[in-house]
Design a protein around this motif. Structure first.
Motif, PDB file in Angstrom:
ATOM      1  N   SER A  58       0.822  -1.216   0.000  1.00 29.41           N
ATOM      2  CA  SER A  58       0.000   0.000   0.000  1.00 29.41           C
ATOM      3  C   SER A  58       0.858   1.269   0.000  1.00 29.41           C
ATOM      4  CB  SER A  58      -0.923   0.021   1.210  1.00 29.41           C
ATOM      5  OG  SER A  58      -0.173   0.244   2.384  1.00 29.41           O
ATOM      6  N   GLY A  59       2.172   1.108   0.154  1.00 26.77           N
ATOM      7  CA  GLY A  59       3.066   2.255   0.223  1.00 26.77           C
ATOM      8  C   GLY A  59       3.392   2.668   1.643  1.00 26.77           C
ATOM      9  N   ALA A  60       2.828   1.973   2.622  1.00 26.68           N
ATOM     10  CA  ALA A  60       3.107   2.278   4.024  1.00 26.68           C
ATOM     11  C   ALA A  60       4.460   1.695   4.429  1.00 26.68           C
ATOM     12  CB  ALA A  60       2.011   1.696   4.914  1.00 26.68           C
ATOM     13  N   PRO A  61       5.220   2.404   5.277  1.00 30.65           N
ATOM     14  CA  PRO A  61       6.506   1.879   5.717  1.00 30.65           C
ATOM     15  C   PRO A  61       6.343   0.836   6.820  1.00 30.65           C
ATOM     16  CG  PRO A  61       6.126   4.024   6.691  1.00 30.65           C
ATOM     17  CD  PRO A  61       4.970   3.763   5.762  1.00 30.65           C
ATOM     18  N   LEU A  62       7.164  -0.197   6.769  1.00 31.56           N
ATOM     19  CA  LEU A  62       7.197  -1.235   7.802  1.00 31.56           C
ATOM     20  C   LEU A  62       8.636  -1.480   8.201  1.00 31.56           C
ATOM     21  CD1 LEU A  62       4.727  -3.901   6.341  1.00 31.56           C
ATOM     22  CD2 LEU A  62       4.312  -2.334   8.231  1.00 31.56           C
ATOM     23  N   THR A  76       2.694  -7.632  -4.796  1.00 29.83           N
ATOM     24  CA  THR A  76       2.285  -6.780  -5.909  1.00 29.83           C
ATOM     25  C   THR A  76       1.778  -5.482  -5.303  1.00 29.83           C
ATOM     26  OG1 THR A  76       1.712  -8.665  -7.291  1.00 29.83           O
ATOM     27  CG2 THR A  76       0.756  -6.542  -7.906  1.00 29.83           C
ATOM     28  N   ALA A  77       2.402  -4.370  -5.677  1.00 34.26           N
ATOM     29  CA  ALA A  77       2.042  -3.068  -5.115  1.00 34.26           C
ATOM     30  C   ALA A  77       0.672  -2.626  -5.604  1.00 34.26           C
ATOM     31  CB  ALA A  77       3.095  -2.032  -5.505  1.00 34.26           C
ATOM     32  N   ASN A  78      -0.054  -1.967  -4.729  1.00 33.82           N
ATOM     33  CA  ASN A  78      -1.363  -1.412  -5.076  1.00 33.82           C
ATOM     34  C   ASN A  78      -1.202  -0.340  -6.153  1.00 33.82           C
ATOM     35  OD1 ASN A  78      -2.294  -3.021  -3.012  1.00 33.82           O
ATOM     36  ND2 ASN A  78      -2.756  -1.330  -1.624  1.00 33.82           N
ATOM     37  N   ALA A  79      -2.258  -0.095  -6.896  1.00 38.24           N
ATOM     38  CA  ALA A  79      -2.228   0.893  -7.977  1.00 38.24           C
ATOM     39  C   ALA A  79      -1.932   2.300  -7.469  1.00 38.24           C
ATOM     40  CB  ALA A  79      -3.552   0.881  -8.732  1.00 38.24           C
ATOM     41  N   ASP A  80      -2.297   2.607  -6.224  1.00 36.88           N
ATOM     42  CA  ASP A  80      -2.060   3.948  -5.692  1.00 36.88           C
ATOM     43  C   ASP A  80      -0.734   4.081  -4.934  1.00 36.88           C
ATOM     44  OD1 ASP A  80      -2.834   2.359  -3.573  1.00 36.88           O
ATOM     45  OD2 ASP A  80      -4.196   3.835  -2.694  1.00 36.88           O
ATOM     46  N   SER A  81       0.068   3.028  -4.900  1.00 38.62           N
ATOM     47  CA  SER A  81       1.384   3.083  -4.263  1.00 38.62           C
ATOM     48  C   SER A  81       2.356   3.822  -5.181  1.00 38.62           C
ATOM     49  CB  SER A  81       1.889   1.666  -3.985  1.00 38.62           C
ATOM     50  OG  SER A  81       3.174   1.713  -3.409  1.00 38.62           O
ATOM     51  N   GLY A  83       5.834   3.884  -5.026  1.00 34.42           N
ATOM     52  CA  GLY A  83       7.125   3.300  -5.360  1.00 34.42           C
ATOM     53  C   GLY A  83       7.529   2.171  -4.438  1.00 34.42           C
ATOM     54  N   ALA A  84       8.796   1.807  -4.563  1.00 38.21           N
ATOM     55  CA  ALA A  84       9.365   0.704  -3.788  1.00 38.21           C
ATOM     56  C   ALA A  84      10.653   1.183  -3.130  1.00 38.21           C
ATOM     57  CB  ALA A  84       9.637  -0.485  -4.703  1.00 38.21           C
ATOM     58  N   LEU A  85      10.817   0.829  -1.856  1.00 42.51           N
ATOM     59  CA  LEU A  85      11.981   1.244  -1.097  1.00 42.51           C
ATOM     60  C   LEU A  85      12.328   0.177  -0.081  1.00 42.51           C
ATOM     61  CD1 LEU A  85      12.933   4.439   0.608  1.00 42.51           C
ATOM     62  CD2 LEU A  85      12.046   2.671   2.097  1.00 42.51           C
ATOM     63  N   VAL A  86      13.603  -0.117   0.053  1.00 46.78           N
ATOM     64  CA  VAL A  86      14.079  -0.989   1.127  1.00 46.78           C
ATOM     65  C   VAL A  86      15.348  -0.364   1.702  1.00 46.78           C
ATOM     66  CG1 VAL A  86      15.468  -2.533  -0.329  1.00 46.78           C
ATOM     67  CG2 VAL A  86      14.558  -3.375   1.845  1.00 46.78           C
ATOM     68  N   HIS A  87      15.470  -0.435   2.996  1.00 46.63           N
ATOM     69  CA  HIS A  87      16.594   0.154   3.726  1.00 46.63           C
ATOM     70  C   HIS A  87      16.984  -0.859   4.792  1.00 46.63           C
ATOM     71  CE1 HIS A  87      18.618   3.520   5.968  1.00 46.63           C
ATOM     72  NE2 HIS A  87      18.352   2.715   6.974  1.00 46.63           N
ATOM     73  N   SER A  88      18.258  -1.125   4.919  1.00 51.30           N
ATOM     74  CA  SER A  88      18.707  -2.073   5.929  1.00 51.30           C
ATOM     75  C   SER A  88      19.761  -1.415   6.804  1.00 51.30           C
ATOM     76  CB  SER A  88      19.281  -3.324   5.250  1.00 51.30           C
ATOM     77  OG  SER A  88      19.628  -4.278   6.224  1.00 51.30           O
ATOM     78  N   SER A  89      19.657  -1.648   8.103  1.00 52.87           N
ATOM     79  CA  SER A  89      20.645  -1.112   9.030  1.00 52.87           C
ATOM     80  C   SER A  89      20.835  -2.088  10.176  1.00 52.87           C
ATOM     81  CB  SER A  89      20.204   0.258   9.551  1.00 52.87           C
ATOM     82  OG  SER A  89      18.964   0.150  10.194  1.00 52.87           O
ATOM     83  N   TYR A 130      12.702   3.389  -5.858  1.00 51.12           N
ATOM     84  CA  TYR A 130      12.162   3.238  -7.206  1.00 51.12           C
ATOM     85  C   TYR A 130      10.776   3.850  -7.230  1.00 51.12           C
ATOM     86  CZ  TYR A 130      10.354   1.295 -11.515  1.00 51.12           C
ATOM     87  OH  TYR A 130       9.787   1.161 -12.760  1.00 51.12           O
ATOM     88  N   VAL A 131      10.537   4.778  -8.164  1.00 50.73           N
ATOM     89  CA  VAL A 131       9.238   5.433  -8.295  1.00 50.73           C
ATOM     90  C   VAL A 131       8.522   4.823  -9.481  1.00 50.73           C
ATOM     91  CG1 VAL A 131       8.061   7.632  -8.640  1.00 50.73           C
ATOM     92  CG2 VAL A 131      10.153   7.549  -7.286  1.00 50.73           C
ATOM     93  N   PHE A 132       7.300   4.335  -9.255  1.00 50.08           N
ATOM     94  CA  PHE A 132       6.532   3.726 -10.341  1.00 50.08           C
ATOM     95  C   PHE A 132       6.190   4.777 -11.391  1.00 50.08           C
ATOM     96  CE2 PHE A 132       5.121   0.829  -6.797  1.00 50.08           C
ATOM     97  CZ  PHE A 132       5.802  -0.285  -7.255  1.00 50.08           C
ATOM     98  N   PRO A 133       6.302   4.434 -12.677  1.00 45.28           N
ATOM     99  CA  PRO A 133       5.919   5.387 -13.726  1.00 45.28           C
ATOM    100  C   PRO A 133       4.411   5.647 -13.688  1.00 45.28           C
ATOM    101  CG  PRO A 133       6.536   3.258 -14.686  1.00 45.28           C
ATOM    102  CD  PRO A 133       6.773   3.165 -13.220  1.00 45.28           C
TER     103      PRO A 133
END
Length: 134
Positions: A58-62, A76-81, A83-89, A130-133
Motif C-alpha cells: 500500500s506504500g506504508a513503511p514497515l 504486488t504493489a497497489n495501484a495507488d502506491s 514506489g518501492a523502497l528498502v533500507h537495511s541497518s 524506485y518510483v513507479f511510472p
C-alpha cells in the motif's frame, strides 16, 4: 535503545522517500517497467542485529527484524502506491562485513547497493527509491 534506533531509521527513510519522490526527473537512468510486482532482497555476511525498513504493497513503511540472510519480501504493489523502497541497518557486526540490498520490479533489478560495516560494527544500506511510472 533498539526502539530508538528503529525510530531513527524510519524517520531517515521517510525523509529520503519524500526527497526522492518530490520531483520528476525525465532523464532518469533507472529501468522503466509498468509492472508492480516487487521483490526486496537483502544478502551478505553481516552477523549483527539487522533490520529492514521497506514500503509494503500500500506504500506504508514497515520495519522488520532480519533474523537470517538472505532475506526476501515479495508482493504486488497497489495501484495507488508511489514506489518501492528498502533500507537495511544494523549494529553488533564485525568491521568489514557486508550487506547488499536490492529492489526488483517486474523481475529486474531497479536499485541495488552494498554497504560495509564500519569499525564499530554498524552498517546502513539505502539503495535508491524506485518510483513507479505514471
Amino acid at each position: 535503545m533498539k526502539s530508538i534506533f528503529k525510530t531513527a531509521v524510519l524517520v531517515v527513510t521517510l525523509a529520503f522517500t519524500a526527497v526522492s519522490c518530490s520531483s520528476d526527473d525525465d532523464n532518469n537512468s533507472e529501468p522503466v517497467t509498468a509492472s508492480r510486482d516487487v521483490k526486496y532482497e537483502i544478502t551478505g555476511n553481516f552477523t549483527g542485529k539487522l533490520d529492514a525498513t521497506y514500503m509494503e504493497k500500500s506504500g506504508a513503511p514497515l520495519i522488520e527484524d532480519v533474523t537470517s540472510l538472505p532475506w526476501t519480501k515479495e508482493f504486488t504493489a497497489n495501484a495507488d502506491s508511489n514506489g518501492a523502497l528498502v533500507h537495511s541497518s544494523g549494529y553488533g557486526g564485525v568491521a568489514g562485513q557486508t550487506v547488499t540490498a536490492k529492489i526488483y520490479v517486474g523481475g529486474k533489478v531497479v536499485s541495488e547497493l552494498t554497504g560495509t560495516a564500519n569499525s564499530d560494527g554498524i552498517i546502513v544500506v539505502h539503495p535508491n527509491t524506485y518510483v513507479f511510472p505514471r
